[in-house]
Design a protein around this motif. Structure first.
Motif, short mmCIF file in Angstrom:
data_model
loop_
_atom_site.label_atom_id
_atom_site.label_comp_id
_atom_site.label_asym_id
_atom_site.label_seq_id
_atom_site.Cartn_x
_atom_site.Cartn_y
_atom_site.Cartn_z
N ALA A 241 0.72 -1.33 0.07
CA ALA A 241 -0.12 0.04 0.05
C ALA A 241 0.76 1.22 -0.10
CB ALA A 241 -0.83 0.15 1.08
N GLN A 242 2.04 1.35 0.72
CA GLN A 242 3.07 2.46 0.87
C GLN A 242 3.43 2.46 -0.55
OE1 GLN A 242 5.25 1.00 4.28
NE2 GLN A 242 4.59 2.71 5.48
N LYS A 247 -3.42 2.36 -5.78
CA LYS A 247 -4.14 1.30 -6.02
C LYS A 247 -4.71 0.56 -4.78
CE LYS A 247 -1.29 0.11 -10.36
NZ LYS A 247 -2.63 -0.10 -10.96
N VAL A 248 -4.58 0.68 -3.77
CA VAL A 248 -5.03 0.16 -2.41
C VAL A 248 -6.26 1.02 -1.79
CG1 VAL A 248 -4.73 -1.00 -0.19
CG2 VAL A 248 -2.99 -1.21 -2.22
N LYS A 249 -7.31 0.63 -1.74
CA LYS A 249 -8.52 1.48 -1.39
C LYS A 249 -8.76 1.40 0.20
CE LYS A 249 -8.63 3.32 -5.27
NZ LYS A 249 -8.12 4.80 -5.38
N ALA A 250 -8.39 0.13 0.87
CA ALA A 250 -8.40 -0.20 2.17
C ALA A 250 -7.89 -1.31 2.59
CB ALA A 250 -9.89 -0.46 2.48
N LEU A 251 -7.39 -1.34 3.93
CA LEU A 251 -6.58 -2.36 4.38
C LEU A 251 -7.24 -3.01 5.63
CD1 LEU A 251 -2.95 -0.57 4.34
CD2 LEU A 251 -3.56 -2.54 2.73
N GLY A 270 -4.21 8.15 3.17
CA GLY A 270 -5.61 8.09 2.12
C GLY A 270 -6.08 6.74 2.12
N ILE A 271 -5.66 5.89 2.79
CA ILE A 271 -6.15 4.56 2.79
C ILE A 271 -6.71 4.09 4.14
CG2 ILE A 271 -5.57 2.17 2.25
CD1 ILE A 271 -3.22 3.27 0.78
N PRO A 272 -7.92 4.03 4.34
CA PRO A 272 -8.78 3.63 5.65
C PRO A 272 -8.12 2.06 6.04
CG PRO A 272 -10.07 3.38 3.87
CD PRO A 272 -8.87 4.19 3.23
#
Length: 349
Positions: A241-242, A247-251, A270-272
């Protein structure tokens, strides 16, 4: 007229049978897929030389074959299987990454035969991509020390029981199931433990770079997406994600063993992110430190302007979970929590 009566009687006779066969819950209804399939992603070519040619017999009574181990090998690829529901409701695909010594089976059926999270999220309408990390399962492994620099690590039958908060610590395991000492109120299905040991595979401690490269290749191929990950996959998901924040909308981190790069937390703002921890952590030797590190990383993300929810399951009334909430008896309850969180973040329609 007689024929019509015959058909009506036949319908009445078979109706109870179909009623018995009908799913008891909506969650057990048939899964409707648009498509399913698989692919391998990532990997590289490696040249091996200087090895002696061997003569081998592959089957009793067969003809000996000369095997030359020198040449080019395809290695470090990752296997991914995908399921696309007929009625997609997840706004992006859901990637499932497993922990150390395990494969994508982690998210399939539970060790005692119940449905796992793969089916759960499919039923909810998520496109699911479930993988076997590099050197696991259908991804395959490579020669060592020629390619992998260390030998594989194998787990005894006692290891996960005593290490992952199923049993009551060291010495709690016995080969006799009746003599195993489980943590009081533990949700792991006791009758499924021996079966879980059959899904464990060798792992290496020198393949992190290759594993991460293959996960990045999957992100490039499939995403934008949500990544749901467990244990060893923690640093891979956070660092992916970093590296690819667009491309990554949530983790969704389920008991991550490690975290990402603390110097690059701004990339995650910006990634919940949701972190989920199970029960019995305070009385364990290792997990208080592991959870403390995760919570500290979460705070760093918040300071950088990000949003992280850290959920201690017993604190909200969901008790008894081991290190494997996706396998525990209450796996649907934990999945419901994750599903609601994803919906609240606007990732579900």
């Amino acid at each position: 007229m007689k024929l019509a009566i015959r058909y009506a009687l036949a319908a009445l006779m078979v109706a109870p049978f179909f009623a018995l066969c009908a799913p008891a819950h909506a969650e057990d209804a048939p899964i409707n897929l648009k498509t399913m399939g698989s692919f391998h992603v990532g990997g590289r070519l490696v040249e091996i030389s200087g090895k002696p040619v061997k003569e081998m017999l592959f089957s009793p009574g067969g003809v000996p074959v000369k095997v030359d181990p020198n040449g080019t090998y395809q290695v470090e690829q990752m296997y991914v299987q995908y399921f696309i529901p007929a009625n997609e409701r997840g706004r992006v695909p859901l990637l499932m990454w497993h922990g150390g010594g395990y494969t994508g089976v982690t998210y399939e059926s539970t060790p005692d035969g119940r449905e796992g999270w793969l089916n759960y999220f499919l039923r909810k309408g998520w496109a699911v991509y479930n993988s076997d990390a590099v050197e696991r399962g259908r991804s395959g492994w490579a020669q060592y020390p020629d390619i992998f620099k260390t030998e594989p690590v194998f787990l005894t039958t006692a290891n996960p029981f005593e290490r992952f908060r199923i049993g009551a610590g060291e010495g709690s395991f016995s080969q006799d199931p009746a003599k195993r000492r489980y943590l009081p109120g533990n949700q792991f299905p006791a009758e499924g433990y021996d079966n879980m040991m059959k899904q464990i595979v060798p792992r290496w401690t020198s393949t992190d770079e290759a594993i991460f490269a293959a996960y990045l290749a999957e992100v490039d191929k499939v995403c934008p997406c949500v990544i749901l990950f467990h244990s060893q996959a923690g640093p891979f998901a956070f660092k992916a994600a970093q590296a690819k924040p667009d491309k990554v909308k949530a983790l969704v981190a389920v008991e991550p063993a490690q975290v990402g790069d603390p110097d690059k937390v701004a990339a995650l703002k910006g990634i919940p992110t949701l972190m989920v921890y199970g029960d019995f952590i305070a009385q364990d030797k290792r997990w208080p430190t592991i959870r403390k590190n995760g919570s500290a990383f979460a705070e760093k993300i918040r300071v950088a302007g990000g949003s992280v929810d850290v959920v201690d399951l017993p604190a909200i009334g969901i008790k008894g979970n081991s290190h494997f909430p996706m396998m525990d008896r209450n796996n649907r309850e934990v999945a419901d929590l994750i599903q609601k969180w994803l919906s609240d973040k606007g990732l579900y329609k």
